[in-house]
Design an enzyme around this catalytic site. Structure first.
Site, PDB file in Angstrom:
ATOM      1  N   ASP A  12       0.830  -1.207   0.000  1.00  0.00           N
ATOM      2  CA  ASP A  12       0.000   0.000   0.000  1.00  0.00           C
ATOM      3  C   ASP A  12       0.865   1.258   0.000  1.00  0.00           C
ATOM      4  O   ASP A  12       1.973   1.254   0.531  1.00  0.00           O
ATOM      5  CB  ASP A  12      -0.894  -0.042   1.248  1.00  0.00           C
ATOM      6  CG  ASP A  12      -2.081   0.890   1.129  1.00  0.00           C
ATOM      7  OD1 ASP A  12      -2.289   1.474   0.044  1.00  0.00           O
ATOM      8  OD2 ASP A  12      -2.801   1.050   2.129  1.00  0.00           O
ATOM      9  N   ASN A  60     -10.547  -2.901  -6.377  1.00  0.00           N
ATOM     10  CA  ASN A  60      -9.737  -1.981  -7.194  1.00  0.00           C
ATOM     11  C   ASN A  60     -10.392  -1.633  -8.540  1.00  0.00           C
ATOM     12  O   ASN A  60      -9.996  -0.672  -9.199  1.00  0.00           O
ATOM     13  CB  ASN A  60      -8.327  -2.540  -7.449  1.00  0.00           C
ATOM     14  CG  ASN A  60      -7.420  -2.482  -6.232  1.00  0.00           C
ATOM     15  OD1 ASN A  60      -6.518  -3.297  -6.073  1.00  0.00           O
ATOM     16  ND2 ASN A  60      -7.652  -1.513  -5.347  1.00  0.00           N
TER      17      ASN A  60
END
Ligand code: FPP
Length: 227
Positions: A12, A60
């Protein structure tokens, strides 16, 4: 010396890395790909058995089309550039996720990578692509229903229907960029994983950071619910 058999990473902070430098988000993903390369090599050298990387989650798809396209482009680039080296290093590439819902060129390339390396006996590089932990559990339930063999299952049988069948559960789950969430990652498998978070953004996460995470893991006292 007690190297985790299976390390899983939530990579991340690519977007924030780029933002800090006034660059488009895709530059962050590109820099993140370089970390993938270094961390894969470091994991091989450290003797890790399975390295799972969360490359693209089912959530996503909610990102702008251009970013999604860019991410898949980077994945293709990574496989094209790294496959022969991974193969030479005896790495076995595996994919977990709703694989067949991916763009056809990705499916083809990924199939080539998994087939080429299928007989390798070294580290398993397990890429989570179009992956969601809840979806994985639902997919397993539906497979069991469709097969119609079992009226009742236990944990051992159920695990055979997960994408990760045959793999050990992650000993260590790493999340970069200072977030402390599981984000639909390996929900079943991480039941007893040690969790390690770091402020370091993924593009800055390198060999040294991986070794730090492993050394922190080695200090933990895992009891698996016992005493
Ligand atoms: C999270 O950062 C990262 C991703 C959604 C994708 C990870 C992809 C790569 C590292 C590139 C290539 C992958 C492989 C396996 C070769 P973010 O965009 O959520 O960052 P932010 O939270 O700072 O916005």
């Amino acid at each position: 010396m007690n190297i985790p058999k299976h390390i899983a990473i939530i990579m991340d902070g690519n977007g924030r890395w780029a933002k800090k430098r006034g660059l488009p988000r895709l530059y962050g993903h590109h820099a993140g790909m370089k970390s993938v390369r270094e961390v894969v090599r470091a994991a091989i050298n450290a003797g890790v058995g399975v390295l799972t990387l969360y490359a693209f989650s089912t959530e996503n798809w909610n990102r702008p089309k251009s970013e999604i396209k860019g991410l898949f482009g980077l994945l293709k680039l990574f496989i094209k550039k790294e496959l022969s080296d991974l193969h030479k290093n005896n790495v076995k590439v595996k994919i977990i996720g709703r694989f067949f819902a991916l763009p056809i060129d990705i499916v083809k390339l990924v199939k080539e990578a998994t087939e080429k390396t299928s007989k390798n006996t070294g580290m398993i590089l397990n890429i989570a692509l179009n992956y969601g932990g809840r979806q994985e559990i639902v997919d397993a339930v539906n497979k069991i229903i469709t097969e119609g063999v079992y009226k009742k299952v236990d944990e051992k049988i159920f695990e055979k229907y997960l994408y990760t069948t045959g793999l050990p559960s992650p000993d260590l789950v790493i999340r970069t960029s200072g977030e402390n969430r599981i984000s639909n990652f390996l929900l079943w498998q991480s039941a007893y994983s040690e969790f390690y978070t770091t402020e370091t953004l993924w593009p800055d996460f390198k060999k040294k950071n991986l070794m730090e995470a492993i050394s922190e893991y080695q200090k933990r006292n895992r009891r698996f619910g016992g005493l």
